[in-house]
Design a protein around this motif. Structure first.
Motif, PDB file in Angstrom:
ATOM      1  N   CYS B  14      28.488   9.525   3.795  1.00  0.00           N
ATOM      2  CA  CYS B  14      28.300   9.955   2.405  1.00  0.00           C
ATOM      3  C   CYS B  14      29.629  10.310   1.747  1.00  0.00           C
ATOM      4  N   LEU B  15      30.448  11.078   2.498  1.00  0.00           N
ATOM      5  CA  LEU B  15      31.703  11.541   1.915  1.00  0.00           C
ATOM      6  C   LEU B  15      32.656  10.394   1.598  1.00  0.00           C
ATOM      7  N   SER B  16      32.691   9.387   2.496  1.00  0.00           N
ATOM      8  CA  SER B  16      33.649   8.301   2.284  1.00  0.00           C
ATOM      9  C   SER B  16      33.251   7.404   1.128  1.00  0.00           C
ATOM     10  N   SER B  17      32.021   7.598   0.600  1.00  0.00           N
ATOM     11  CA  SER B  17      31.614   6.805  -0.560  1.00  0.00           C
ATOM     12  C   SER B  17      31.819   7.569  -1.864  1.00  0.00           C
ATOM     13  N   CYS B  18      32.554   8.721  -1.774  1.00  0.00           N
ATOM     14  CA  CYS B  18      32.826   9.492  -2.983  1.00  0.00           C
ATOM     15  C   CYS B  18      33.732   8.718  -3.935  1.00  0.00           C
ATOM     16  N   THR B  19      33.881   9.232  -5.151  1.00  0.00           N
ATOM     17  CA  THR B  19      34.742   8.600  -6.150  1.00  0.00           C
ATOM     18  C   THR B  19      36.170   8.499  -5.623  1.00  0.00           C
ATOM     19  N   VAL B  20      36.805   7.362  -5.850  1.00  0.00           N
ATOM     20  CA  VAL B  20      38.189   7.179  -5.409  1.00  0.00           C
ATOM     21  C   VAL B  20      39.123   7.873  -6.399  1.00  0.00           C
ATOM     22  N   VAL B  21      39.986   8.742  -5.862  1.00  0.00           N
ATOM     23  CA  VAL B  21      41.000   9.407  -6.689  1.00  0.00           C
ATOM     24  C   VAL B  21      42.302   8.624  -6.530  1.00  0.00           C
ATOM     25  N   LYS B  22      42.839   8.134  -7.645  1.00  0.00           N
ATOM     26  CA  LYS B  22      44.033   7.277  -7.582  1.00  0.00           C
ATOM     27  C   LYS B  22      45.276   8.120  -7.289  1.00  0.00           C
ATOM     28  N   GLY B  23      46.303   7.464  -6.811  1.00  0.00           N
ATOM     29  CA  GLY B  23      47.527   8.163  -6.402  1.00  0.00           C
ATOM     30  C   GLY B  23      48.093   9.058  -7.487  1.00  0.00           C
ATOM     31  N   TYR B  24      48.148   8.536  -8.727  1.00  0.00           N
ATOM     32  CA  TYR B  24      48.759   9.308  -9.808  1.00  0.00           C
ATOM     33  C   TYR B  24      47.875  10.469 -10.277  1.00  0.00           C
ATOM     34  N   GLU B  25      46.643  10.522  -9.753  1.00  0.00           N
ATOM     35  CA  GLU B  25      45.736  11.625 -10.134  1.00  0.00           C
ATOM     36  C   GLU B  25      45.735  12.757  -9.102  1.00  0.00           C
ATOM     37  N   ARG B  26      46.673  12.671  -8.130  1.00  0.00           N
ATOM     38  CA  ARG B  26      46.609  13.623  -7.018  1.00  0.00           C
ATOM     39  C   ARG B  26      47.625  14.756  -7.108  1.00  0.00           C
ATOM     40  N   VAL B  27      48.029  15.084  -8.323  1.00  0.00           N
ATOM     41  CA  VAL B  27      49.022  16.156  -8.491  1.00  0.00           C
ATOM     42  C   VAL B  27      48.532  17.442  -7.827  1.00  0.00           C
ATOM     43  N   ASN B  28      47.277  17.793  -8.097  1.00  0.00           N
ATOM     44  CA  ASN B  28      46.739  19.031  -7.524  1.00  0.00           C
ATOM     45  C   ASN B  28      46.545  18.925  -6.013  1.00  0.00           C
ATOM     46  N   LEU B  29      46.077  17.767  -5.583  1.00  0.00           N
ATOM     47  CA  LEU B  29      45.816  17.583  -4.147  1.00  0.00           C
ATOM     48  C   LEU B  29      47.102  17.575  -3.335  1.00  0.00           C
ATOM     49  N   ASN B  30      48.219  17.193  -3.999  1.00  0.00           N
ATOM     50  CA  ASN B  30      49.496  17.144  -3.287  1.00  0.00           C
ATOM     51  C   ASN B  30      50.185  18.501  -3.195  1.00  0.00           C
ATOM     52  N   ASP B  31      49.579  19.533  -3.770  1.00  0.00           N
ATOM     53  CA  ASP B  31      50.129  20.885  -3.634  1.00  0.00           C
ATOM     54  C   ASP B  31      50.196  21.221  -2.128  1.00  0.00           C
ATOM     55  N   PRO B  32      51.330  21.729  -1.651  1.00  0.00           N
ATOM     56  CA  PRO B  32      51.437  22.015  -0.205  1.00  0.00           C
ATOM     57  C   PRO B  32      50.323  22.931   0.319  1.00  0.00           C
ATOM     58  N   ASP B  33      49.817  23.817  -0.522  1.00  0.00           N
ATOM     59  CA  ASP B  33      48.754  24.719  -0.069  1.00  0.00           C
ATOM     60  C   ASP B  33      47.405  24.020   0.049  1.00  0.00           C
ATOM     61  N   MET B  34      47.306  22.783  -0.428  1.00  0.00           N
ATOM     62  CA  MET B  34      46.053  22.036  -0.302  1.00  0.00           C
ATOM     63  C   MET B  34      45.987  21.262   1.018  1.00  0.00           C
ATOM     64  N   GLU B  35      47.044  21.336   1.825  1.00  0.00           N
ATOM     65  CA  GLU B  35      47.036  20.613   3.107  1.00  0.00           C
ATOM     66  C   GLU B  35      45.902  21.113   3.989  1.00  0.00           C
ATOM     67  N   LEU B  36      45.255  20.181   4.666  1.00  0.00           N
ATOM     68  CA  LEU B  36      44.108  20.546   5.494  1.00  0.00           C
ATOM     69  C   LEU B  36      44.515  20.998   6.895  1.00  0.00           C
ATOM     70  N   SER B  37      45.760  20.763   7.255  1.00  0.00           N
ATOM     71  CA  SER B  37      46.220  21.257   8.554  1.00  0.00           C
ATOM     72  C   SER B  37      46.736  22.686   8.387  1.00  0.00           C
ATOM     73  N   SER B  38      46.852  23.381   9.509  1.00  0.00           N
ATOM     74  CA  SER B  38      47.341  24.765   9.450  1.00  0.00           C
ATOM     75  C   SER B  38      48.813  24.783   9.103  1.00  0.00           C
ATOM     76  N   ARG B  39      49.276  25.903   8.511  1.00  0.00           N
ATOM     77  CA  ARG B  39      50.701  26.065   8.247  1.00  0.00           C
ATOM     78  C   ARG B  39      51.411  26.350   9.570  1.00  0.00           C
ATOM     79  N   LYS B  40      52.697  25.986   9.614  1.00  0.00           N
ATOM     80  CA  LYS B  40      53.438  26.160  10.869  1.00  0.00           C
ATOM     81  C   LYS B  40      53.418  27.614  11.344  1.00  0.00           C
ATOM     82  N   ILE B  41      53.526  28.534  10.417  1.00  0.00           N
ATOM     83  CA  ILE B  41      53.596  29.954  10.775  1.00  0.00           C
ATOM     84  C   ILE B  41      52.291  30.420  11.434  1.00  0.00           C
TER      85      ILE B  41
END
Lengths: 448, 70
Positions: B14-41
């Motif tokens: 279901c999730l992979s059929s969500c709306t495609v967000v284009k590269g130039y629309e990912r300003v918010n998603l590219n915020d370092p705090d939006m990373e899904l992995s844990s921070r190094k600290i």
């Protein structure tokens, strides 16, 4: 400062050894623009009254200081080499009670002894290599690690494969790891004379101490298998859900086999009369656990970009294993950008678990059981953790120390509390430097 | 457990059929705090939790070997 040119020379050597001349080279955005170095340090302290080394009672006081360095070096546009080294120096009141009779004070499970077993050093080194495809839709990585401490050695290898598709909106990563570990078995001091090869001198020496209570004559068998192998496979699925939201689903399966008991953790039976030296009850046996364990963990993350100041980060995990433990973990972190490159990181985490089938508290096991432990890490409990962090980031790395620009500084404090009484605090500090682009380019050109 | 794995498969589909967000629309998603992995600290936190708690996994994993027996 002489060490810094030496470090640059090392970077150059690494890049020489990996560089390949290619006259048809076209421009690609690099996976990692420039070499990065992270210096980190943490200080952990805990205390409680359920030490596993004294059978579920006694001080759990422990401190641990861990300096860490992580270096990531771009070998070319596609490949990154990382080395990650940590040294952990810990002092533990409970492990000092592996031999509670070697100090100058009366033996007591609530008192650390001044003997040698109360401190140790753990050293860990990981090296990793990753390669990204030209279109950046495929990433391979491999890593190897070793870790060593006085009574334990671990060697591990692992690999991951990541595939991005759906115009990079979907990411799937498969990973596998193997750890081959071995113990140098250390048993509670009072049991050693009664081990399989009975040491009559040791028994006599022990009996020369003033033993109160019942005559002490335990039947004690040592472990023959001293290896512990861990195999894990995992799958991570990451999906962009909207312009403000993305999530991940994580699955890990772990199989462990070998010596899964900790040889110096005591167990006391309710159907055996107790014997004491000073205030310390002599062990009836040590922890005995099955030689295999299968763990399953299912997790999910969901991040939401509220506005330019606030992000919501949530996490949930369900865990289950064949020792009867199941657990739920939930956490929320709310990074708040306050301007000037500063971000605050308040966070809260809740954890609970059911007890392992083989767990019982102090002196509640029966001697006829096959498996038993009084390690409260395997008991039923819930725990809460509050954390607060502060981070400074300079995207332009304007501040310099020699040829390195300061990228970020992180400071974090966490307070952890179990309803069994264990309390712990952790202070973590990290600073990241990035090698100047000019120096990086110089190194690249030299290696070409 | 089988049900959970089937449910996971359905969610992934279901999730992979969500709306495609284009590269130039990912300003918010590219915020370092939006990373899904844990921070190094956060690695130190993950380490001590892995030692003190019976549960582990599905969180980025441990960074090195060790018995965690103290």
């Amino acid at each position: 400062m002489k060490k810094i040119p030496l470090f640059l020379a090392c970077l150059l050597m690494v890049q020489f050894s990996f560089a390949q001349y290619d006259s048809t080279k076209v421009y690609k955005k690099r996976v990692l623009e420039s070499a990065e170095i992270d210096f980190m340090f943490s200080y952990y302290s805990q205390d409680g009254n359920n030490a596993a080394v004294s059978g579920g009672t006694g001080t759990e006081e422990l401190t641990d200081a861990v300096p860490t360095i992580v270096i990531a070096v771009p070998l070319n546009e596609d490949d990154v080499f990382t080395i990650d080294a940590a040294v952990s120096a810990y002092t533990s009141a409970s492990s000092s009670n592996v031999n509670p009779f070697d100090g100058t004070v009366a033996a007591d499970p609530f008192q650390a002894t001044s003997g040698a077993s109360g401190a140790d050093t753990w050293v860990n080194v990981n090296v990793g290599y990753s390669h990204s495809s030209d279109d950046r839709n495929k990433v391979w990585s491999a890593k190897a690690s070793i870790a060593s401490e006085y009574d334990y050695f671990s060697a591990g290898i692992g690999g991951t494969y990541t595939r991005l598709f759906n115009k990079k909106n979907t990411e799937l990563t498969a990973n596998a790891n193997v750890f081959i570990d071995s113990w140098t078995t250390i048993y509670p001091s009072e049991l050693r004379p009664f081990s399989d090869n009975r040491n009559s001198q040791g028994v006599t020496a022990l009996y020369n101490k003033n033993i109160a209570g019942a005559r002490y004559s335990p039947t004690f068998e040592t472990f023959t298998n001293k290896g512990r192998n861990s195999y894990s496979v995992g799958l991570n699925f990451i999906q962009i859900l909207s312009k403000r939201m993305q999530g991940a689903l994580l699955v890990d399966l772990v199989y462990q086999q070998g010596l899964l008991s900790t040889p110096f953790q005591r167990v006391y039976f309710s159907d055996v009369d107790s014997s004491f030296i000073e205030n310390f009850r002599l062990a009836d046996d040590i922890e005995r656990l099955p030689n295999s364990r299968f763990k399953t963990a299912l997790g999910g993350r969901l991040n939401y970009y509220v506005n330019e100041h606030i992000v919501l980060k949530t996490y949930y995990r369900f865990y289950n294993d064949d020792w009867g433990v199941s657990s739920h973990t939930a956490s929320i972190d709310v990074p708040i950008k306050i301007g000037g490159g500063f971000t605050l990181y308040p966070g809260f985490r809740y954890y609970n678990q059911s007890a392992a089938t083989y767990f019982a508290p102090y002196a509640q096991h029966l001697s006829v059981s096959e498996f038993y432990t009084s390690d409260f890490d395997l008991s039923k409990y819930n725990a809460t953790q509050y954390s607060f962090g502060l981070s400074y980031t300079d995207v332009f790395t304007k501040k310099h120390i020699w040829k390195f620009g300061l990228k970020s500084i992180d400071l974090k404090y966490s307070y952890y509390e179990r309803n069994t009484g264990l309390q712990a605090s952790l202070i973590s500090f990290g600073v990241k430097f990035v090698l100047d682009k000019k120096v990086q380019d110089l190194l690249e050109n030299s290696s070409d | 457990m089988k049900k959970a794995i089937i449910l996971l498969g359905v969610i992934i589909t279901c999730l992979s059929s969500c709306t495609v967000v284009k590269g130039y629309e990912r300003v918010n998603l590219n915020d370092p705090d939006m990373e899904l992995s844990s921070r190094k600290i956060d690695r130190f936190e993950t380490n001590f939790q892995g030692y003190r708690e019976a549960a582990s996994g599905a969180n980025g994993g441990k960074t090195g070997g060790g018995c965690g027996c103290n």
